[in-house]
Design a protein around this motif. Sequence first.
Motif, PDB file in Angstrom:
ATOM      1  N   UNK A  42       0.675  -1.215   0.052  1.00 20.57           N
ATOM      2  CA  UNK A  42       0.152  -0.110   0.067  1.00 20.57           C
ATOM      3  C   UNK A  42       0.828   1.308  -0.044  1.00 20.57           C
ATOM      4  N   UNK A  43       0.553   2.030  -0.998  1.00 21.97           N
ATOM      5  CA  UNK A  43       1.524   3.513  -0.985  1.00 21.97           C
ATOM      6  C   UNK A  43       0.450   4.594  -1.127  1.00 21.97           C
ATOM      7  N   UNK A  63       4.148  -2.815   8.049  1.00 23.09           N
ATOM      8  CA  UNK A  63       4.636  -3.130   9.229  1.00 23.09           C
ATOM      9  C   UNK A  63       5.279  -1.918   9.770  1.00 23.09           C
ATOM     10  N   UNK A  64       6.295  -1.493   9.071  1.00 18.93           N
ATOM     11  CA  UNK A  64       7.246  -0.401   9.116  1.00 18.93           C
ATOM     12  C   UNK A  64       7.008   0.490   7.910  1.00 18.93           C
ATOM     13  N   UNK A  65       6.628   1.919   8.279  1.00 19.84           N
ATOM     14  CA  UNK A  65       6.477   2.718   7.201  1.00 19.84           C
ATOM     15  C   UNK A  65       7.829   3.241   6.665  1.00 19.84           C
ATOM     16  N   UNK A  66       8.069   3.349   5.362  1.00 19.55           N
ATOM     17  CA  UNK A  66       9.301   4.117   4.814  1.00 19.55           C
ATOM     18  C   UNK A  66       8.619   5.048   3.925  1.00 19.55           C
ATOM     19  N   UNK A  91      15.513  -1.241   0.002  1.00 23.50           N
ATOM     20  CA  UNK A  91      16.523  -2.073  -0.348  1.00 23.50           C
ATOM     21  C   UNK A  91      17.333  -2.303   0.985  1.00 23.50           C
ATOM     22  N   UNK A  92      17.800  -1.102   1.803  1.00 21.38           N
ATOM     23  CA  UNK A  92      18.529  -1.380   3.043  1.00 21.38           C
ATOM     24  C   UNK A  92      17.804  -2.098   4.088  1.00 21.38           C
ATOM     25  N   UNK A  93      16.400  -1.567   4.235  1.00 22.76           N
ATOM     26  CA  UNK A  93      15.654  -2.327   4.901  1.00 22.76           C
ATOM     27  C   UNK A  93      15.276  -3.827   4.721  1.00 22.76           C
TER      28      UNK A  93
END
Length: 115
Positions: A42-43, A63-66, A91-93
């Motif tokens: 979802x964006x 779960x974690x918002x970026x 990518x880092x996450x």
Amino acid sequence: MELTVVNKLSPQNRTDSNEAFVRKHLEAKLGKIEQRWGKPVAVRVTTEEQPVGFAVTVALLGDQEIVARAFSQKLPKAVDAAVDKLTRQFEINNEMREGRERQRRYTAGKAPVEF
């Protein structure tokens, strides 16, 4: 993919071609993240007109918002910059998460060595 685009643009910049371009471009770029993630994402995208250009905020919800935010003189450049920032953060996450899982599997299967 659940894509929500909120445009806070002036009437002269709020054209169908601008809105269609932003949506099409975002679906193409963010489809790669969805494919890599392996499940629907979802964006939420917010485009704002500033006195000196445009501000775009892209938030990947879950779960974690970026969240990534970018500014530029032109709307397409701001969209590209925000999506690129979001992709790098994803990518880092993702690498950190995979590293933890790999480490957990390695230590769980390792038997203690006695001397």
